[in-house]
Design a protein around this motif. Structure first.
Motif, mmCIF file in Angstrom:
data_model
loop_
_atom_site.group_PDB
_atom_site.id
_atom_site.type_symbol
_atom_site.label_atom_id
_atom_site.label_comp_id
_atom_site.label_asym_id
_atom_site.label_seq_id
_atom_site.Cartn_x
_atom_site.Cartn_y
_atom_site.Cartn_z
ATOM 1 N N GLN A 133 0.751 -1.184 0.029
ATOM 2 C CA GLN A 133 -0.070 -0.055 -0.120
ATOM 3 C C GLN A 133 0.812 1.575 -0.039
ATOM 4 O OE1 GLN A 133 -3.452 -0.074 -0.292
ATOM 5 N NE2 GLN A 133 -3.192 2.251 -0.597
ATOM 6 N N ALA A 134 1.979 0.997 0.781
ATOM 7 C CA ALA A 134 2.907 2.244 0.858
ATOM 8 C C ALA A 134 3.395 2.608 -0.504
ATOM 9 C CB ALA A 134 4.030 2.016 1.796
ATOM 10 N N PHE A 135 3.997 1.560 -1.230
ATOM 11 C CA PHE A 135 4.500 1.722 -2.350
ATOM 12 C C PHE A 135 3.605 2.180 -3.419
ATOM 13 C CE2 PHE A 135 7.648 -1.757 -1.115
ATOM 14 C CZ PHE A 135 8.646 -0.729 -1.104
ATOM 15 N N VAL A 137 5.114 3.920 -6.727
ATOM 16 C CA VAL A 137 6.075 3.077 -7.592
ATOM 17 C C VAL A 137 5.555 2.157 -8.811
ATOM 18 C CG1 VAL A 137 7.286 0.971 -6.753
ATOM 19 C CG2 VAL A 137 7.541 2.959 -5.299
ATOM 20 N N ASP A 138 6.365 1.861 -9.643
ATOM 21 C CA ASP A 138 5.862 1.250 -10.668
ATOM 22 C C ASP A 138 5.251 -0.080 -10.414
ATOM 23 O OD1 ASP A 138 5.474 -0.280 -13.271
ATOM 24 O OD2 ASP A 138 7.461 0.244 -14.022
ATOM 25 N N PRO A 139 3.760 -0.175 -10.813
ATOM 26 C CA PRO A 139 2.928 -1.507 -10.664
ATOM 27 C C PRO A 139 3.777 -2.680 -11.125
ATOM 28 C CG PRO A 139 1.693 0.246 -11.753
ATOM 29 C CD PRO A 139 2.997 0.787 -11.771
ATOM 30 N N ALA A 140 4.628 -2.828 -12.089
ATOM 31 C CA ALA A 140 5.445 -3.973 -12.496
ATOM 32 C C ALA A 140 6.038 -4.606 -11.433
ATOM 33 C CB ALA A 140 6.142 -3.637 -13.809
ATOM 34 N N VAL A 141 6.771 -3.677 -10.401
ATOM 35 C CA VAL A 141 7.573 -4.128 -9.539
ATOM 36 C C VAL A 141 6.901 -4.013 -8.032
ATOM 37 C CG1 VAL A 141 9.492 -3.628 -11.029
ATOM 38 C CG2 VAL A 141 8.948 -1.909 -9.269
ATOM 39 N N ASP A 154 1.007 -9.549 -10.439
ATOM 40 C CA ASP A 154 -0.657 -9.852 -10.035
ATOM 41 C C ASP A 154 -0.595 -11.554 -9.364
ATOM 42 O OD1 ASP A 154 -1.416 -7.632 -10.980
ATOM 43 O OD2 ASP A 154 -2.250 -8.299 -12.782
ATOM 44 N N VAL A 155 0.357 -12.485 -10.326
ATOM 45 C CA VAL A 155 0.326 -13.624 -9.645
ATOM 46 C C VAL A 155 0.958 -13.462 -8.193
ATOM 47 C CG1 VAL A 155 1.640 -15.850 -9.830
ATOM 48 C CG2 VAL A 155 1.030 -14.660 -11.883
ATOM 49 N N LEU A 156 1.870 -12.945 -7.771
ATOM 50 C CA LEU A 156 2.132 -12.972 -6.415
ATOM 51 C C LEU A 156 1.049 -12.542 -5.530
ATOM 52 C CD1 LEU A 156 5.716 -11.571 -6.687
ATOM 53 C CD2 LEU A 156 5.008 -13.931 -6.500
ATOM 54 N N SER A 157 0.291 -11.132 -6.038
ATOM 55 C CA SER A 157 -0.689 -10.754 -5.313
ATOM 56 C C SER A 157 -1.897 -11.679 -5.206
ATOM 57 C CB SER A 157 -1.292 -9.468 -5.794
ATOM 58 O OG SER A 157 -0.274 -8.471 -6.237
ATOM 59 N N GLY A 158 -2.110 -12.529 -6.375
ATOM 60 C CA GLY A 158 -3.054 -13.553 -6.011
ATOM 61 C C GLY A 158 -2.832 -14.924 -5.299
ATOM 62 N N VAL A 159 -1.305 -14.980 -5.044
ATOM 63 C CA VAL A 159 -1.161 -15.904 -4.135
ATOM 64 C C VAL A 159 -1.223 -15.513 -2.688
ATOM 65 C CG1 VAL A 159 0.901 -17.309 -3.391
ATOM 66 C CG2 VAL A 159 0.563 -17.082 -5.744
ATOM 67 N N ALA A 180 13.838 -2.041 -14.094
ATOM 68 C CA ALA A 180 13.540 -0.831 -14.273
ATOM 69 C C ALA A 180 12.484 -0.494 -13.037
ATOM 70 C CB ALA A 180 12.901 -0.562 -15.608
ATOM 71 N N GLY A 181 12.256 0.970 -12.767
ATOM 72 C CA GLY A 181 11.016 1.266 -12.077
ATOM 73 C C GLY A 181 11.329 1.304 -10.651
ATOM 74 N N LEU A 182 12.585 0.472 -9.964
ATOM 75 C CA LEU A 182 12.720 0.583 -8.793
ATOM 76 C C LEU A 182 12.771 1.990 -7.958
ATOM 77 C CD1 LEU A 182 15.109 -2.307 -8.722
ATOM 78 C CD2 LEU A 182 12.727 -2.663 -8.092
#
Length: 279
Positions: free
Chosen positions: A47-49, A54-58, A117-122, A216-218
């Motif tokens: 939530q903080a990121f 912060v880039d949604p991809a990372v 999204d996969v990590l979020s789903g898990v 990228a995006g970190l």
């Protein structure tokens, strides 16, 4: 301001402030509810990121990797304390050590190739299962009078390692309720889980550092998918506020605490599912 674009003073200040709030909240809730910090740290970091753009991809990878890193010092401190009290079952730790490690390696490898999204789903699915277990079944629920034999015992440990690495959590969130379902003494379940957390956190952190190297995006001060500023702020603040949460827990009925944590996990799960659907 988008802190992913430049390592300027304002961006670092915003990141530090967000991580300070995350650590204070995570430590207090972890102490209040008697759970491993990872199950609290990951959604708070996520939530903080999100708030810091912060880039949604990372975003989720960064939350998971940073959470695993914070478990190393706190888990070491906890494992030593439990070992001094004779609450670490060395026989179970030897039986589960290698399968858990192999599971962590598998979970880290999977995390390096799947999207956020996969990590979020898990995380969302497991959080929902744990929420239901805490709200509906309670600590008295049992599946059997003892742990199963091999190979089921090793398979169980491997699954714990895989899922924990993909969620950014230590040993307690999954292993304690699973051991309790098999009539394992809670004192030894909690103590042994603290040692299992180290087996998960050390290689898991290394895996997320390697997987995110050069991504990228970190945000600033990130080494792979581990943010060093978040790590430096969260570790001492969780250690500071966890005892305050534990003290507060003695003034609140245990049933209310379990329901509160179940509600927290349920809302977190819904938030994750919503984010997946909206992406």
């Amino acid at each position: 301001m988008d802190i992913t674009l430049a390592m300027d003073g304002t961006g670092l200040l915003l990141l530090a402030a967000a991580m300070l709030a995350a650590g204070l909240l995570a430590g207090f809730v972890a102490g209040l509810l008697g759970v491993g910090g990872g199950i609290v740290v990951v959604p708070v970091l996520f939530q903080a990121f999100t708030m810091l753009d912060v880039d949604p991809a990372v975003r989720m990878h960064l939350a998971v990797g940073t959470s695993l890193a914070t478990i190393i010092p706190t888990g070491l401190r906890s494992a030593r304390a439990h070992q001094r009290r004779g609450a670490v079952d060395m026989e179970l730790l030897r039986a589960w050590g290698v399968p858990v490690l192999l599971g962590v390696l598998l979970g880290s490898a999977l995390s390096s190739v799947v999207g956020g999204d996969v990590l979020s789903g898990v995380f969302a699915v497991v959080a929902l299962v744990v929420a239901v277990q805490m709200a509906v079944f309670g600590p008295q629920a049992k599946l059997a009078d003892q742990l199963p034999g091999q190979p089921a015992k090793s398979l169980m440990a491997g699954v714990i390692g895989t899922i924990s690495a993909m969620m950014g959590i230590g040993g307690g969130t999954l292993s304690v309720p699973i051991l309790s379902l098999f009539n394992y003494p809670i004192r030894y379940a909690v103590g042994t889980a603290s040692a299992i957390g180290l087996i998960i956190a050390v290689p898991g952190t290394a895996g997320f550092v390697i997987a995110g190297w050069g991504a990228a995006g970190l945000p600033p001060l990130s080494v792979g998918y581990v943010n060093l500023l978040a790590f430096a702020v969260i570790v001492p603040t969780t250690i500071l506020t966890a005892p305050l949460g534990a003290k507060a827990a003695h003034t609140i009925p245990q049933r209310a605490l379990r329901l509160s944590f179940a509600a927290f996990l349920f809302i977190t799960s819904l938030r994750m599912f919503y984010g997946i659907a909206a992406s």
